[in-house]
Motif scaffolding. Structure first.
Motif, PDB file in Angstrom:
ATOM      1  N   PRO A  37      19.860  36.560  43.601  1.00 38.39           N
ATOM      2  CA  PRO A  37      20.511  36.282  42.315  1.00 38.39           C
ATOM      3  C   PRO A  37      22.040  36.337  42.449  1.00 38.39           C
ATOM      4  CG  PRO A  37      18.889  38.072  42.096  1.00 38.39           C
ATOM      5  CD  PRO A  37      19.080  37.822  43.560  1.00 38.39           C
ATOM      6  N   SER A  43      31.971  39.680  42.740  1.00 35.23           N
ATOM      7  CA  SER A  43      31.959  40.668  43.818  1.00 35.23           C
ATOM      8  C   SER A  43      32.847  40.128  44.935  1.00 35.23           C
ATOM      9  CB  SER A  43      30.534  40.902  44.298  1.00 35.23           C
ATOM     10  OG  SER A  43      29.874  39.672  44.458  1.00 35.23           O
ATOM     11  N   THR A 104      28.777  39.346  34.802  1.00 37.71           N
ATOM     12  CA  THR A 104      27.582  39.269  33.961  1.00 37.71           C
ATOM     13  C   THR A 104      26.969  40.656  33.782  1.00 37.71           C
ATOM     14  OG1 THR A 104      26.144  38.922  35.869  1.00 37.71           O
ATOM     15  CG2 THR A 104      27.025  36.935  34.797  1.00 37.71           C
ATOM     16  N   TYR A 391      31.792  50.555  49.201  1.00 33.34           N
ATOM     17  CA  TYR A 391      31.143  49.973  48.020  1.00 33.34           C
ATOM     18  C   TYR A 391      30.504  48.632  48.397  1.00 33.34           C
ATOM     19  CZ  TYR A 391      30.963  48.738  42.984  1.00 33.34           C
ATOM     20  OH  TYR A 391      30.580  48.412  41.708  1.00 33.34           O
TER      21      TYR A 391
HETATM   22  C1  LIG Z   1      39.407  41.701  39.207  1.00 31.88           C
HETATM   23  C2  LIG Z   1      38.167  42.489  39.507  1.00 31.88           C
HETATM   24  C3  LIG Z   1      38.118  43.821  39.169  1.00 31.88           C
HETATM   25  C4  LIG Z   1      36.965  44.574  39.429  1.00 31.88           C
HETATM   26  N1  LIG Z   1      36.963  45.886  39.083  1.00 31.88           N
HETATM   27  C5  LIG Z   1      35.872  46.625  39.314  1.00 31.88           C
HETATM   28  C6  LIG Z   1      35.816  47.989  38.912  1.00 31.88           C
HETATM   29  O1  LIG Z   1      36.767  48.522  38.347  1.00 31.88           O
HETATM   30  N2  LIG Z   1      34.670  48.681  39.163  1.00 31.88           N
HETATM   31  C7  LIG Z   1      33.584  48.108  39.759  1.00 31.88           C
HETATM   32  O2  LIG Z   1      32.573  48.804  39.937  1.00 31.88           O
HETATM   33  N3  LIG Z   1      33.607  46.815  40.150  1.00 31.88           N
HETATM   34  C8  LIG Z   1      34.712  46.066  39.938  1.00 31.88           C
HETATM   35  N4  LIG Z   1      34.733  44.740  40.314  1.00 31.88           N
HETATM   36  C9  LIG Z   1      33.540  44.186  40.970  1.00 31.88           C
HETATM   37  C10 LIG Z   1      32.538  43.559  39.982  1.00 31.88           C
HETATM   38  O3  LIG Z   1      32.505  44.295  38.779  1.00 31.88           O
HETATM   39  C11 LIG Z   1      31.135  43.604  40.591  1.00 31.88           C
HETATM   40  O4  LIG Z   1      31.120  43.020  41.844  1.00 31.88           O
HETATM   41  C12 LIG Z   1      30.071  42.922  39.714  1.00 31.88           C
HETATM   42  O5  LIG Z   1      28.808  43.193  40.263  1.00 31.88           O
HETATM   43  C13 LIG Z   1      30.256  41.415  39.660  1.00 31.88           C
HETATM   44  O6  LIG Z   1      29.297  40.866  38.772  1.00 31.88           O
HETATM   45  P1  LIG Z   1      28.921  39.315  38.790  1.00 31.88           P
HETATM   46  O7  LIG Z   1      28.233  38.979  37.529  1.00 31.88           O
HETATM   47  O8  LIG Z   1      30.098  38.524  39.142  1.00 31.88           O
HETATM   48  O9  LIG Z   1      27.829  39.280  39.953  1.00 31.88           O
HETATM   49  P2  LIG Z   1      27.861  38.730  41.475  1.00 31.88           P
HETATM   50  O10 LIG Z   1      29.161  39.066  42.072  1.00 31.88           O
HETATM   51  O11 LIG Z   1      27.486  37.306  41.463  1.00 31.88           O
HETATM   52  O12 LIG Z   1      26.692  39.588  42.084  1.00 31.88           O
HETATM   53  C14 LIG Z   1      26.840  40.980  42.313  1.00 31.88           C
HETATM   54  C15 LIG Z   1      25.477  41.594  42.667  1.00 31.88           C
HETATM   55  O13 LIG Z   1      24.636  41.550  41.517  1.00 31.88           O
HETATM   56  C16 LIG Z   1      23.392  40.911  41.810  1.00 31.88           C
HETATM   57  N5  LIG Z   1      22.962  40.248  40.564  1.00 31.88           N
HETATM   58  C17 LIG Z   1      23.712  39.486  39.744  1.00 31.88           C
HETATM   59  N6  LIG Z   1      22.967  39.124  38.675  1.00 31.88           N
HETATM   60  C18 LIG Z   1      21.729  39.654  38.836  1.00 31.88           C
HETATM   61  C19 LIG Z   1      20.519  39.627  38.070  1.00 31.88           C
HETATM   62  N7  LIG Z   1      20.405  38.978  36.914  1.00 31.88           N
HETATM   63  N8  LIG Z   1      19.439  40.285  38.569  1.00 31.88           N
HETATM   64  C20 LIG Z   1      19.506  40.970  39.730  1.00 31.88           C
HETATM   65  N9  LIG Z   1      20.626  41.031  40.490  1.00 31.88           N
HETATM   66  C21 LIG Z   1      21.731  40.381  40.039  1.00 31.88           C
HETATM   67  C22 LIG Z   1      23.710  39.969  42.959  1.00 31.88           C
HETATM   68  O14 LIG Z   1      22.562  39.660  43.716  1.00 31.88           O
HETATM   69  C23 LIG Z   1      24.725  40.806  43.750  1.00 31.88           C
HETATM   70  O15 LIG Z   1      24.051  41.697  44.594  1.00 31.88           O
HETATM   71  C24 LIG Z   1      35.841  43.957  40.058  1.00 31.88           C
HETATM   72  C25 LIG Z   1      35.891  42.610  40.403  1.00 31.88           C
HETATM   73  C26 LIG Z   1      37.044  41.868  40.125  1.00 31.88           C
HETATM   74  C27 LIG Z   1      37.080  40.403  40.493  1.00 31.88           C
END
Ligand SMILES: Cc1cc2nc3c(=O)[nH]c(=O)nc-3n(C[C@H](O)[C@H](O)[C@H](O)COP(=O)(O)OP(=O)(O)OC[C@H]3O[C@@H](n4cnc5c(N)ncnc54)[C@H](O)[C@@H]3O)c2cc1C
Length: 441
Positions: A37, A43, A104, A391
């Motif tokens: 997913p 990330s 998300t 992380y």
């Molecule tokens: C500017 C910035 C600041 C950030 N600050 C922080 C912070 O302060 N603290 C922190 O913890 N993180 C932080 N992050 C990281 C971010 O919050 C995480 O990486 C988050 O998981 C990204 O979510 P995404 O929807 O983009 O998922 P993706 O990056 O697309 O996926 C992340 C993970 O979630 C899984 N996943 C996604 N959707 C589903 C679903 N429906 N079912 C099962 N698995 C799923 C994916 O397989 C993957 O393993 C930051 C990122 C950015 C760009």
């Protein structure tokens, strides 16, 4: 198509499959051989990359908001931004939020993301009441602390490897104002900076910016910031409107030299002195306090076409001071300055793959330049020796042995994966690299 996550490294050829309903998601899973997913790809690294990707952002219905109790149920592709625009006008806020709202709900749960209040309020998973999981074998499981509790805990931080989260219900926190009362305090060195985290342990939000280009007696110099939500009418009478800050956009990939080490050194000094002069309390809105980087839509392009690496680790409290000092010394001796360094204090973790543990976490952004991988290997040795971990949501390169040492409950996770995913259908580039697939460890 070529796909990469926020740091633009690695980039891989992948097929993305969207879905709008549970049935569509099921048929994608049934037909796939291996898949992972992916939410909004915020990330840094390869945790949501693979040849076949189930893309969730099209699955974004708000299912139910209970404005009396403060609970919200949504489909997993809903973004935090979308959630905020609905809950803030009703006087609610997210109990935990990362540094961007462009992720998300599924991504927030799967990485068990943390915010500036982890030391008091834990990670995102702590505030999930229940969720629906589509397992790789096509079953839909209701999971909560009472129903399938073991699976529930492991899905929070489970990096999408146990199933596709279809929807989740979360508890919200009451909000009286969209303003935050915050104060910035300069710290001349690492001891002062860590001392401030301890003195302000009861503050809801704490975070520090660190100048990693300082050495000697100013090693670990930084700016500590703490903040609280304002009470109704405290900062303004504008009420509970979602503070949608203006979004700017970069038109193209900037050349990497736009951020040269010398330029960063000058920037750091200027930033430190300007912020140090502002000693009183200030009011900022939710958008600028929590999501300052969201103002530029694609700031990741500042690092150029080759992308960058974010290195985020946590060290147990007893070793944090020694470890941070060694890390900063290594950075100085390698002459590879990170362009951003953010320090936070964490409380305990919950799920078997959750990142948090009591101690300090430092997130460092390194541009992709020759020598960066050698530096990160040297940092790995410090983190590993002192009982820390990296992380998973920020990892594109960790080696298997480091992962298994840093995450002692990973075996427990893998046992569960064997039951839920006997054919190892859900796997990412990261899970294969780390041996998070059965028969690999
Ligand atoms: C500017 C910035 C600041 C950030 N600050 C922080 C912070 O302060 N603290 C922190 O913890 N993180 C932080 N992050 C990281 C971010 O919050 C995480 O990486 C988050 O998981 C990204 O979510 P995404 O929807 O983009 O998922 P993706 O990056 O697309 O996926 C992340 C993970 O979630 C899984 N996943 C996604 N959707 C589903 C679903 N429906 N079912 C099962 N698995 C799923 C994916 O397989 C993957 O393993 C930051 C990122 C950015 C760009």
């Amino acid at each position: 198509m070529l796909v990469s996550n926020w740091n633009n490294y690695p980039r891989v050829e992948a097929a993305l499959a969207d879905f709008r309903s549970q049935d569509e998601a099921l048929s994608i899973l049934e037909e796939a051989n291996k898949c992972i997913p992916r939410g909004l790809g915020r990330s840094y690294g390869d945790c949501s990359l693979g040849a076949d990707i189930i893309s969730t952002p099209g699955f974004k219905r708000l299912i139910h908001l209970d404005p009396q109790k403060g609970t919200l149920e949504c489909e997993s592709g809903t973004s935090l931004d979308q959630i905020l625009s609905v809950i803030i006008p009703h006087g609610w806020f997210l109990p935990v939020t990362p540094g961007t709202s462009r992720i998300t709900l599924g991504g927030a749960i799967s990485s068990d993301v943390h915010g500036k209040n982890h030391h008091l309020h834990g990670a995102f998973g702590r505030h999930v009441l229940d969720l629906r999981l589509l397992t790789p074998q096509g079953q839909v499981l209701e999971c909560s602390r009472n129903e399938n509790p073991e699976i529930f805990q492991a899905v929070c931080g489970g990096m999408g490897l146990l199933g596709l989260i279809l929807s989740a219900r979360i508890s919200l926190m009451p909000l009286e104002s969209v303003f935050i009362r915050q104060k910035t305090i300069p710290a001349a060195d690492l001891d002062q900076l860590m001392g401030l985290f301890e003195s302000y342990h009861q503050s809801t939000y704490t975070v520090a910016w660190m100048d990693c280009l300082k050495s000697g007696r100013n090693l670990g110099r930084g700016l500590f910031m703490h903040g609280e939500h304002c009470r109704a009418g405290e900062a303004s009478r504008r009420g509970l409107t979602h503070p949608d800050s203006k979004v700017l956009s970069l038109p193209f990939n900037l050349p990497f030299r736009a951020l040269s080490p010398l330029g960063i050194k000058a920037f750091n000094s200027l930033y430190f002195y300007r912020k140090s002069r502002r000693t009183g309390y200030q009011f900022s809105n939710i958008a600028s306090f929590f999501y300052p980087l969201d103002v530029i839509d694609n700031w990741n392009l500042l690092y150029g076409k080759k992308g960058f690496l974010q290195y985020q680790f946590v060290l147990p409290s007893r070793n944090s001071r020694e470890g941070l000092q060694k890390i900063l010394q290594h950075i100085n001796s390698f002459g590879q300055p990170p362009y951003l360094a953010v320090l936070k204090l964490l409380g305990p973790g919950e799920g078997p793959l959750s990142f948090a543990q009591y101690g300090y976490t430092l997130a460092l952004d390194f541009p992709m330049r020759p020598g960066v991988f050698s530096l990160l290997k040297a940092l790995d040795r410090v983190v590993q020796k002192l009982g820390g971990r990296i992380y998973l949501a920020k990892d594109a390169r960790m080696q298997k042995h480091m992962f298994w040492q840093g995450y002692p409950r990973a075996k427990e996770f893998l046992e569960l994966k064997k039951k839920l995913d006997p054919e190892n259908k859900l796997s990412s580039l990261q899970s294969r690299r780390l041996g998070l697939c059965q028969n690999q460890y």
